[in-house]
Design an enzyme around this catalytic site. Structure first.
Site, PDB file in Angstrom:
ATOM      1  N   TYR A  47     -12.188  -2.550  -2.705  1.00 54.00           N
ATOM      2  CA  TYR A  47     -12.685  -2.579  -1.328  1.00 54.00           C
ATOM      3  C   TYR A  47     -14.218  -2.572  -1.262  1.00 54.00           C
ATOM      4  O   TYR A  47     -14.775  -2.151  -0.244  1.00 54.00           O
ATOM      5  CB  TYR A  47     -12.092  -1.417  -0.539  1.00 54.00           C
ATOM      6  CG  TYR A  47     -10.681  -1.680  -0.048  1.00 54.00           C
ATOM      7  CD1 TYR A  47     -10.382  -2.837   0.685  1.00 54.00           C
ATOM      8  CD2 TYR A  47      -9.639  -0.795  -0.297  1.00 54.00           C
ATOM      9  CE1 TYR A  47      -9.094  -3.097   1.144  1.00 54.00           C
ATOM     10  CE2 TYR A  47      -8.347  -1.044   0.171  1.00 54.00           C
ATOM     11  CZ  TYR A  47      -8.085  -2.196   0.891  1.00 54.00           C
ATOM     12  OH  TYR A  47      -6.812  -2.450   1.353  1.00 54.00           O
ATOM     13  N   GLU A  73     -10.007  -9.972  -7.418  1.00 50.68           N
ATOM     14  CA  GLU A  73      -9.028  -8.874  -7.273  1.00 50.68           C
ATOM     15  C   GLU A  73      -7.971  -8.904  -8.381  1.00 50.68           C
ATOM     16  O   GLU A  73      -7.550  -7.849  -8.850  1.00 50.68           O
ATOM     17  CB  GLU A  73      -8.375  -8.952  -5.890  1.00 50.68           C
ATOM     18  CG  GLU A  73      -9.363  -8.656  -4.773  1.00 50.68           C
ATOM     19  CD  GLU A  73      -8.857  -9.002  -3.379  1.00 50.68           C
ATOM     20  OE1 GLU A  73      -7.687  -9.411  -3.232  1.00 50.68           O
ATOM     21  OE2 GLU A  73      -9.649  -8.863  -2.425  1.00 50.68           O
ATOM     22  N   ARG A 133       3.116  -6.813   9.067  1.00 50.46           N
ATOM     23  CA  ARG A 133       2.394  -5.791   9.835  1.00 50.46           C
ATOM     24  C   ARG A 133       2.923  -5.711  11.268  1.00 50.46           C
ATOM     25  O   ARG A 133       3.079  -4.625  11.827  1.00 50.46           O
ATOM     26  CB  ARG A 133       0.900  -6.099   9.813  1.00 50.46           C
ATOM     27  CG  ARG A 133       0.274  -5.853   8.425  1.00 50.46           C
ATOM     28  CD  ARG A 133      -1.063  -6.549   8.298  1.00 50.46           C
ATOM     29  NE  ARG A 133      -1.842  -6.098   7.142  1.00 50.46           N
ATOM     30  CZ  ARG A 133      -3.000  -6.627   6.787  1.00 50.46           C
ATOM     31  NH1 ARG A 133      -3.517  -7.634   7.483  1.00 50.46           N
ATOM     32  NH2 ARG A 133      -3.657  -6.170   5.734  1.00 50.46           N
ATOM     33  N   LYS A 160       0.835  -1.202   0.000  1.00 55.86           N
ATOM     34  CA  LYS A 160       0.000   0.000   0.000  1.00 55.86           C
ATOM     35  C   LYS A 160       0.875   1.260   0.000  1.00 55.86           C
ATOM     36  O   LYS A 160       2.088   1.186   0.248  1.00 55.86           O
ATOM     37  CB  LYS A 160      -0.925  -0.034   1.226  1.00 55.86           C
ATOM     38  CG  LYS A 160      -1.875  -1.246   1.260  1.00 55.86           C
ATOM     39  CD  LYS A 160      -2.787  -1.147   2.467  1.00 55.86           C
ATOM     40  CE  LYS A 160      -3.560  -2.441   2.695  1.00 55.86           C
ATOM     41  NZ  LYS A 160      -4.492  -2.308   3.845  1.00 55.86           N
ATOM     42  N   PHE A 181     -14.965   3.323   8.146  1.00 53.52           N
ATOM     43  CA  PHE A 181     -13.611   3.635   7.683  1.00 53.52           C
ATOM     44  C   PHE A 181     -13.471   3.616   6.165  1.00 53.52           C
ATOM     45  O   PHE A 181     -12.386   3.863   5.633  1.00 53.52           O
ATOM     46  CB  PHE A 181     -12.590   2.674   8.320  1.00 53.52           C
ATOM     47  CG  PHE A 181     -12.832   1.205   8.037  1.00 53.52           C
ATOM     48  CD1 PHE A 181     -12.376   0.622   6.865  1.00 53.52           C
ATOM     49  CD2 PHE A 181     -13.512   0.411   8.956  1.00 53.52           C
ATOM     50  CE1 PHE A 181     -12.592  -0.724   6.599  1.00 53.52           C
ATOM     51  CE2 PHE A 181     -13.728  -0.942   8.702  1.00 53.52           C
ATOM     52  CZ  PHE A 181     -13.263  -1.511   7.513  1.00 53.52           C
ATOM     53  N   HIS A 199      -1.804  -5.593   1.497  1.00 55.03           N
ATOM     54  CA  HIS A 199      -3.076  -6.292   1.305  1.00 55.03           C
ATOM     55  C   HIS A 199      -2.784  -7.668   0.736  1.00 55.03           C
ATOM     56  O   HIS A 199      -1.877  -7.815  -0.087  1.00 55.03           O
ATOM     57  CB  HIS A 199      -3.967  -5.527   0.307  1.00 55.03           C
ATOM     58  CG  HIS A 199      -5.136  -6.359  -0.177  1.00 55.03           C
ATOM     59  ND1 HIS A 199      -6.314  -6.443   0.530  1.00 55.03           N
ATOM     60  CD2 HIS A 199      -5.264  -7.180  -1.244  1.00 55.03           C
ATOM     61  CE1 HIS A 199      -7.129  -7.285  -0.118  1.00 55.03           C
ATOM     62  NE2 HIS A 199      -6.528  -7.740  -1.189  1.00 55.03           N
ATOM     63  N   THR A 207      -4.956  -7.931  10.749  1.00 59.59           N
ATOM     64  CA  THR A 207      -5.274  -6.601  10.224  1.00 59.59           C
ATOM     65  C   THR A 207      -4.720  -5.480  11.115  1.00 59.59           C
ATOM     66  O   THR A 207      -4.151  -4.517  10.615  1.00 59.59           O
ATOM     67  CB  THR A 207      -6.800  -6.449  10.086  1.00 59.59           C
ATOM     68  OG1 THR A 207      -7.289  -7.525   9.280  1.00 59.59           O
ATOM     69  CG2 THR A 207      -7.174  -5.129   9.429  1.00 59.59           C
ATOM     70  N   ASN A 256      -1.479  -0.334   7.468  1.00 61.02           N
ATOM     71  CA  ASN A 256      -0.955  -1.675   7.778  1.00 61.02           C
ATOM     72  C   ASN A 256      -0.191  -2.292   6.609  1.00 61.02           C
ATOM     73  O   ASN A 256       0.000  -3.513   6.555  1.00 61.02           O
ATOM     74  CB  ASN A 256      -2.070  -2.583   8.310  1.00 61.02           C
ATOM     75  CG  ASN A 256      -3.146  -2.849   7.280  1.00 61.02           C
ATOM     76  OD1 ASN A 256      -3.049  -2.416   6.127  1.00 61.02           O
ATOM     77  ND2 ASN A 256      -4.166  -3.579   7.676  1.00 61.02           N
TER      78      ASN A 256
HETATM   79  P1  DAT Z   1      -7.374  -7.173   5.795  1.00 69.21           P
HETATM   80  O1  DAT Z   1      -6.620  -6.097   5.062  1.00 69.21           O
HETATM   81  O2  DAT Z   1      -6.553  -7.789   6.891  1.00 69.21           O
HETATM   82  O3  DAT Z   1      -7.991  -8.196   4.882  1.00 69.21           O
HETATM   83  P2  DAT Z   1     -10.041  -6.055   6.097  1.00 69.21           P
HETATM   84  O4  DAT Z   1     -10.369  -6.640   4.769  1.00 69.21           O
HETATM   85  O5  DAT Z   1     -10.974  -6.339   7.226  1.00 69.21           O
HETATM   86  O6  DAT Z   1      -8.566  -6.444   6.572  1.00 69.21           O
HETATM   87  O7  DAT Z   1      -9.971  -4.466   5.987  1.00 69.21           O
HETATM   88  C1  DAT Z   1      -9.400  -3.878   4.829  1.00 69.21           C
HETATM   89  C2  DAT Z   1      -8.545  -2.707   5.260  1.00 69.21           C
HETATM   90  O8  DAT Z   1      -9.364  -1.692   5.848  1.00 69.21           O
HETATM   91  C3  DAT Z   1      -7.526  -3.030   6.356  1.00 69.21           C
HETATM   92  O9  DAT Z   1      -6.331  -3.577   5.830  1.00 69.21           O
HETATM   93  C4  DAT Z   1      -7.309  -1.706   6.999  1.00 69.21           C
HETATM   94  C5  DAT Z   1      -8.681  -1.050   6.903  1.00 69.21           C
HETATM   95  N1  DAT Z   1      -9.452  -1.251   8.132  1.00 69.21           N
HETATM   96  C6  DAT Z   1     -10.033  -2.399   8.557  1.00 69.21           C
HETATM   97  N2  DAT Z   1     -10.655  -2.224   9.731  1.00 69.21           N
HETATM   98  C7  DAT Z   1     -10.453  -0.921  10.061  1.00 69.21           C
HETATM   99  C8  DAT Z   1     -10.820  -0.092  11.164  1.00 69.21           C
HETATM  100  N3  DAT Z   1     -11.538  -0.571  12.177  1.00 69.21           N
HETATM  101  N4  DAT Z   1     -10.420   1.198  11.150  1.00 69.21           N
HETATM  102  C9  DAT Z   1      -9.696   1.710  10.137  1.00 69.21           C
HETATM  103  N5  DAT Z   1      -9.313   0.992   9.071  1.00 69.21           N
HETATM  104  C10 DAT Z   1      -9.679  -0.298   9.037  1.00 69.21           C
HETATM  105 MG    MG Z   2      -9.486  -7.957   3.474  1.00 67.97          MG
END
Ligand code: DAT
Ligand code: MG
Length: 136
Positions: free
Chosen positions: A50, A128, A104, A10, A58, A117, A92, A114
């Site tokens: 996303y 994707e 991470r 990212k 978020f 992805h 995450t 973080n």
């Molecule tokens: P991952 O990237 O581990 O698959 P995810 O798909 O649940 O996690 O979320 C996508 C991204 O969104 C994640 O890498 C960071 C952001 N994100 C997730 N939960 C969040 C939160 N509570 N506050 C802010 N950003 C968040």
């Molecule tokens: Mg995800």
């Protein structure tokens, strides 16, 4: 059996100079690079990527962040590549869920920043990879 996963370094990872570090970990794990591109994502691409998070508190910040600078998109290939990269990435939240030794856990502190992805399932990976590398 070999499979493919979509990985992003990212914009925070690119800005911090961690592209080589992430790729080194992918390669040391025994996974192969099938595609790699540095680019700045447009909003449509980020929103598609996303889509599952549309409506969450978020989501807007996430799309702003992911389109806010250059990122590196990769297709990574190998046996169990999807869970293998998720394991390399760590959970995450870089502090609460990702342990030291993961990308991470070693380099992040904030959930939004973080660093990487990785697709979370075979269905996500297929969807994707089509978004980022439609000609692959
Ligand atoms: P991952 O990237 O581990 O698959 P995810 O798909 O649940 O996690 O979320 C996508 C991204 O969104 C994640 O890498 C960071 C952001 N994100 C997730 N939960 C969040 C939160 N509570 N506050 C802010 N950003 C968040
Ligand atoms: Mg995800």
């Amino acid at each position: 059996m070999s499979e493919r996963t979509l990985v992003l370094v990212k914009p925070d990872g690119v800005a911090r100079g961690l592209v080589g570090e992430v790729i080194a970990r992918i390669e040391r794990k025994g996974l192969k690079l099938a595609a790699l591109e540095l680019r700045t994502a447009d909003r449509a691409t980020a929103e598609q990527h996303y889509a599952e998070h549309d409506g969450k508190p978020f989501y807007g910040d996430l799309v702003d962040f992911i389109t806010g600078g250059p990122l590196v998109a990769l297709v990574v290939e190998g046996v169990r590549a999807i869970p293998a990269f998720r394991q390399l990435a760590g959970g995450t939240d870089p502090v609460e869920k990702a342990t030291p030794g993961t990308i991470r856990g070693d380099f992040g502190t904030e959930v939004q920043y973080n660093l990487v992805h990785g697709s979370d399932s075979a269905e996500s990976a297929e969807r994707e990879i089509k978004i980022w590398f439609p000609n692959l």
